[in-house]
Every structure is written in structure tokens, then in C-alpha cells.
Motif scaffolding. Structure first.
Motif, PDB file in Angstrom:
ATOM      1  N   MET A 213     100.069  61.007  57.895  1.00 54.54           N
ATOM      2  CA  MET A 213     101.331  61.586  58.748  1.00 54.54           C
ATOM      3  C   MET A 213     101.680  62.573  57.551  1.00 54.54           C
ATOM      4  O   MET A 213     101.461  62.304  56.133  1.00 54.54           O
ATOM      5  N   PRO A 214     102.183  63.816  57.954  1.00 52.99           N
ATOM      6  CA  PRO A 214     102.336  65.113  56.807  1.00 52.99           C
ATOM      7  C   PRO A 214     103.577  64.611  56.106  1.00 52.99           C
ATOM      8  O   PRO A 214     104.523  64.119  56.695  1.00 52.99           O
ATOM      9  N   GLU A 215     103.646  65.127  54.871  1.00 53.73           N
ATOM     10  CA  GLU A 215     105.181  64.939  54.101  1.00 53.73           C
ATOM     11  C   GLU A 215     106.126  65.920  54.760  1.00 53.73           C
ATOM     12  O   GLU A 215     105.920  67.168  54.735  1.00 53.73           O
ATOM     13  N   PRO A 216     107.346  65.584  55.184  1.00 54.39           N
ATOM     14  CA  PRO A 216     108.194  66.518  55.726  1.00 54.39           C
ATOM     15  C   PRO A 216     108.889  67.444  54.784  1.00 54.39           C
ATOM     16  O   PRO A 216     108.636  66.851  53.574  1.00 54.39           O
ATOM     17  N   GLU A 217     109.483  68.430  55.151  1.00 54.39           N
ATOM     18  CA  GLU A 217     109.848  69.430  54.072  1.00 54.39           C
ATOM     19  C   GLU A 217     111.252  68.763  53.333  1.00 54.39           C
ATOM     20  O   GLU A 217     111.399  69.157  52.137  1.00 54.39           O
ATOM     21  N   ASN A 218     111.877  68.042  54.097  1.00 57.64           N
ATOM     22  CA  ASN A 218     113.137  67.321  53.539  1.00 57.64           C
ATOM     23  C   ASN A 218     112.932  65.811  53.856  1.00 57.64           C
ATOM     24  O   ASN A 218     112.905  65.466  55.091  1.00 57.64           O
ATOM     25  N   CYS A 219     112.873  64.934  52.934  1.00 53.38           N
ATOM     26  CA  CYS A 219     113.038  63.540  53.140  1.00 53.38           C
ATOM     27  C   CYS A 219     114.618  62.816  53.213  1.00 53.38           C
ATOM     28  O   CYS A 219     115.289  63.433  52.857  1.00 53.38           O
ATOM     29  N   PRO A 220     114.549  61.636  54.055  1.00 59.73           N
ATOM     30  CA  PRO A 220     115.817  61.223  54.328  1.00 59.73           C
ATOM     31  C   PRO A 220     116.376  60.729  53.059  1.00 59.73           C
ATOM     32  O   PRO A 220     115.785  60.225  51.960  1.00 59.73           O
TER      33      PRO A 220
END
Length: 176
Positions: free
Chosen positions: A157-164
Motif C-alpha cells: 500500500m502507498p503512504e497517503p498524502e495525509n495520515c489520519p
């Protein structure tokens, strides 16, 4: 964070592999899956007992009966793979500089993770490392990717631009 719950758990993670049964506990393997596409997991522990993402390691002890509110402390080291390219072994000075850079790039994290309720059947513990330094654990016996496996996130899975925001609250970073 409920520190009392975290410190109760080490009582069920004592000793090495003890076989199929040990008093009020059962032994099982400790294993992990890295779902993150661009970072490697160098090592991890659950309440101080080591596991790996390349097979099973021994062991974790689980209470025969699940305890409400049960949590574990997961600690791990990440290689973000941001170091310079490997220079080879011929120039010792360049190699030593590169090795220092690699070690300095490693990051250590920790998170307190709830243990899902389980019944009579449990098979050790599997730790899943997700993007944004999120961690999930399971004690089920079926393998990852089978239809009834409770953790459905794919690998790579790629790292999203903004993490929760919750990921930042439940995870601590330690420069290692």
C-alpha cells in the motif's frame, strides 16, 4: 493511553515457546506482515518479544480466555529507504559513510494495539504494519488473504498524502 492494561499483558507473554499448552496459557508463533510499499520493517517486538516479517518466530503466550480490554505494546524499526545508493565494498571510507547514513535513517515507532476477542481457537499472534504507522493484530488460525481472515488491507500500500490524526495519537516515534 491506559497504562494499566498495557502492563497486565506482559504476564501472558512470558518465556519462550512452551508447546501447545502451559497452565492457563497457550503458546503460538509470532509473525508479521508489512503492508507498506516503500518502507521495510527491520524488526518488531510485541511486549518485548521479537517477531519478524519473513516467517514465524517463537513465541507468544496467550491466555486461554480472552481478557476484555487486552492490549499489547508493539515496537518496530522502519527503514524508509532514503539513504544514498550502496557504494560497494571497495572503498572502505565510502562504505562506512553510507552505512552510517543508512543507520541514521532508521526510525523506531511504538503503538499500543487492542487484541481482538478470540475464542477456543487461536494460533499465536500476527502483526500487520500498515501505512501511517498503523498496526493491527490478530490471533486467528487462517492465513492472510483467505476469505475469512479479518485483516483485509492489501500488501504494498502507498503512504497517503495525509495520515489520519488517530495514527499520530496512538503511535510514538523514536529516532534510532
Amino acid at each position: 493511553m491506559n497504562k494499566k492494561a498495557v502492563w497486565l499483558v506482559p504476564l501472558w507473554l512470558l518465556a519462550g515457546c512452551a508447546g501447545a499448552g502451559y497452565g492457563d496459557y497457550t503458546a503460538g508463533d509470532l509473525r508479521g506482515f508489512n503492508h507498506h510499499a516503500s518502507e521495510g520493517i527491520n524488526w518488531f517486538t510485541v511486549n518485548g518479544y521479537g517477531g519478524r516479517t519473513t516467517g514465524n518466530s517463537c513465541c507468544v503466550l496467550l491466555p486461554r480466555k480472552w481478557i476484555p480490554g487486552m492490549e499489547v505494546l508493539v515496537e518496530w524499526e522502519v527503514d524508509p529507504k532514503t539513504a544514498s545508493p550502496f557504494p560497494g565494498y571497495t572503498d572502505r571510507e565510502k562504505f562506512d559513510k553510507w552505512a552510517t547514513e543508512v543507520r541514521a535513517s532508521f526510525r523506531r515507532y511504538s503503538a499500543v494495539v487492542p487484541v481482538p476477542e478470540y475464542g477456543e481457537q487461536r494460533c499465536g499472534m500476527t502483526v500487520h504494519f500498515l501505512p501511517c504507522n498503523q498496526v493491527k493484530v490478530t490471533t486467528v488460525c487462517m492465513g492472510y488473504g483467505t476469505p475469512d481472515y479479518p485483516i483485509k488491507e492489501p500488501l504494498n500500500m502507498p503512504e497517503p498524502e495525509n495520515c489520519p490524526v488517530a495514527a499520530a495519537v496512538n503511535t510514538a516515534v523514536h529516532n534510532g
